[in-house]
Design an enzyme around this catalytic site. Structure first.
Site, PDB file in Angstrom:
ATOM      1  N   ARG A   1       0.865  -1.176   0.000  1.00 51.11           N
ATOM      2  CA  ARG A   1       0.000   0.000   0.000  1.00 51.11           C
ATOM      3  C   ARG A   1       0.901   1.225   0.000  1.00 51.11           C
ATOM      4  O   ARG A   1       1.938   1.241   0.680  1.00 51.11           O
ATOM      5  CB  ARG A   1      -0.894   0.019   1.242  1.00 51.11           C
ATOM      6  CG  ARG A   1      -2.081  -0.934   1.177  1.00 51.11           C
ATOM      7  CD  ARG A   1      -3.114  -0.498   0.147  1.00 51.11           C
ATOM      8  NE  ARG A   1      -4.293  -1.337   0.138  1.00 51.11           N
ATOM      9  CZ  ARG A   1      -4.527  -2.311  -0.750  1.00 51.11           C
ATOM     10  NH1 ARG A   1      -3.652  -2.577  -1.697  1.00 51.11           N
ATOM     11  NH2 ARG A   1      -5.662  -2.994  -0.706  1.00 51.11           N
TER      12      ARG A   1
ATOM     13  N   GLU B   1      -3.120   7.705  -4.109  1.00 49.33           N
ATOM     14  CA  GLU B   1      -3.384   7.317  -5.494  1.00 49.33           C
ATOM     15  C   GLU B   1      -4.861   7.496  -5.844  1.00 49.33           C
ATOM     16  O   GLU B   1      -5.707   7.374  -4.959  1.00 49.33           O
ATOM     17  CB  GLU B   1      -2.940   5.859  -5.736  1.00 49.33           C
ATOM     18  CG  GLU B   1      -3.700   4.823  -4.924  1.00 49.33           C
ATOM     19  CD  GLU B   1      -3.168   3.405  -5.124  1.00 49.33           C
ATOM     20  OE1 GLU B   1      -1.945   3.181  -5.050  1.00 49.33           O
ATOM     21  OE2 GLU B   1      -4.018   2.517  -5.364  1.00 49.33           O
TER      22      GLU B   1
ATOM     23  N   HIS C   1      -0.972   0.628  -9.734  1.00 49.34           N
ATOM     24  CA  HIS C   1      -1.692  -0.332  -8.879  1.00 49.34           C
ATOM     25  C   HIS C   1      -2.319  -1.468  -9.696  1.00 49.34           C
ATOM     26  O   HIS C   1      -3.545  -1.601  -9.778  1.00 49.34           O
ATOM     27  CB  HIS C   1      -2.761   0.372  -8.037  1.00 49.34           C
ATOM     28  CG  HIS C   1      -3.210  -0.452  -6.854  1.00 49.34           C
ATOM     29  ND1 HIS C   1      -3.702   0.100  -5.701  1.00 49.34           N
ATOM     30  CD2 HIS C   1      -3.231  -1.789  -6.628  1.00 49.34           C
ATOM     31  CE1 HIS C   1      -4.020  -0.855  -4.835  1.00 49.34           C
ATOM     32  NE2 HIS C   1      -3.738  -2.025  -5.390  1.00 49.34           N
TER      33      HIS C   1
HETATM   34  C1  DGY Z   1      -5.941  -5.824  -2.954  1.00 48.93           C
HETATM   35  O1  DGY Z   1      -6.604  -6.841  -3.191  1.00 48.93           O
HETATM   36  O2  DGY Z   1      -5.789  -5.399  -1.808  1.00 48.93           O
HETATM   37  C2  DGY Z   1      -5.373  -5.121  -4.134  1.00 48.93           C
HETATM   38  O3  DGY Z   1      -4.464  -4.161  -3.779  1.00 48.93           O
HETATM   39  C3  DGY Z   1      -6.488  -4.522  -4.975  1.00 48.93           C
HETATM   40  O4  DGY Z   1      -7.094  -3.534  -4.235  1.00 48.93           O
END
Ligand code: DGY
Length: 320
Positions: free
Chosen positions: A239, A268, A286
């Site tokens: 993250r 983001e 992402h």
């Molecule tokens: C997750 O599954 O946490 C990915 O980052 C997609 O949001």
């Protein structure tokens, strides 16, 4: 018996939406517009459950605003920092996520970032695309060899372990830190470090796979960057807020760190402008779990959880 009513807050893969419509009275979001808390609360009127994604901030206020009928929030993501579990629990709302099914796709992207950062892919791409490449030389574009190097993995859950498996194929030496040490059969010879600091000190390459929690927010910061070996390479598919962007950008600019490969960003889809001119930053939007197979599997896993809940059972991925 009437089917449970569910709201899908984002557009999901066709196969997932088809199953949702087959088994539920499902309201879709074909325009894929981002919903704020007030919109979700309004559209959730009459719903029994929500199928959300990581882009919906289901914080305490958003959960408080939900109509009483909503009994479950299933998120189409492994990460669940966007959902206030305590607030959900207090209202008796179940919460589920989608672990495991995205381990391989996300680990693939982590290796892509690691290799691209190590081997100067941002610069190489720019030379070819901008026609500034003047030909092969024996001394230009030399990058960092990954073979035999130490890879530190922060967070050795399913994704971290999938990265370790791949990195062993590149003859990397695996080091890790995790809240709890893995049993030997899962460790597979990796070296466990009791503290984040010890892990960082051992990591020529560092790949982040921890959940975002108050403890991991900005775990890569000006102080902890100094624990890394000079020229270390940092990869983030976890993250964005796990990294303090200003500190990382300063270290990439000064050469204290060699390079970074980033798939996630604080705030983001806005990206700190400091990254954009950096040749030693390889940046993706992402897309760790973005394969057809994985996105279908995430949706099916979320629906499996909803199915179990509405059948009166306990969903396998119940968080609250
Ligand atoms: C997750 O599954 O946490 C990915 O980052 C997609 O949001």
């Amino acid at each position: 018996m009437s089917r449970p009513k569910i709201l899908l807050t984002r557009r999901l893969p066709d196969a997932v939406q088809a199953r949702a419509q087959r088994d539920y009275d499902a309201t879709l979001n074909p325009g894929d517009d981002l919903m704020d808390a007030a919109t979700i609360a309004a559209r959730a009127a009459g719903m029994d459950g929500l199928l959300v994604t990581a882009t919906e901030a289901m914080n305490a206020d958003a959960i408080a605003a939900l109509p009483d009928g909503v009994r479950i929030i299933a998120t189409f993501s492994v990460g669940y920092e966007h959902i206030d579990l305590a607030a959900a629990k207090a209202r008796g709302i179940a919460v589920t996520n989608t672990p495991e099914v995205l381990n391989d796709a996300t680990a693939d992207i982590a290796m892509l970032l690691l290799l691209a950062a190590a081997r100067r892919a941002t610069e190489g791409q720019a030379m070819v695309r901008q026609s500034t490449w003047s030909g092969w030389t024996a001394t230009d574009m030399l990058g960092a060899q990954v073979t035999g190097q130490r890879l530190g993995i922060l967070g050795m859950g399913g994704i971290g372990q999938a990265v370790a498996r791949r990195a062993r194929g590149f003859d990397m030496e695996i080091h890790y830190h995790n809240r709890t040490r893995l049993p030997a059969e899962l460790e597979q010879g990796a070296t466990y470090h009791e503290t984040v600091r010890d892990l960082f000190a051992a990591s020529r390459f560092l790949s982040l796979h921890c959940p975002l929690t108050p403890e991991t927010r900005h775990v890569v910061n000006a102080e902890s960057i100094e624990w890394l070996p000079p020229g270390a390479i940092v990869v983030n598919t976890a993250r964005g807020p796990v990294v303090d962007d200003e500190a990382l950008i300063a270290a990439l600019k000064s050469g204290r760190l060699g390079a970074a490969g980033l798939d996630v960003f604080e705030g983001e889809p806005k990206v700190n402008a400091g990254y954009l001119d950096l040749d030693n930053a390889f940046l993706l939007p992402h897309m760790g779990s973005a394969t057809v197979e994985t996105r279908d599997a995430m949706g099916f896993r979320a629906l499996d959880n909803l199915d179990a809940f509405f059948a009166g059972g306990t969903p396998r991925d119940r968080l609250a």
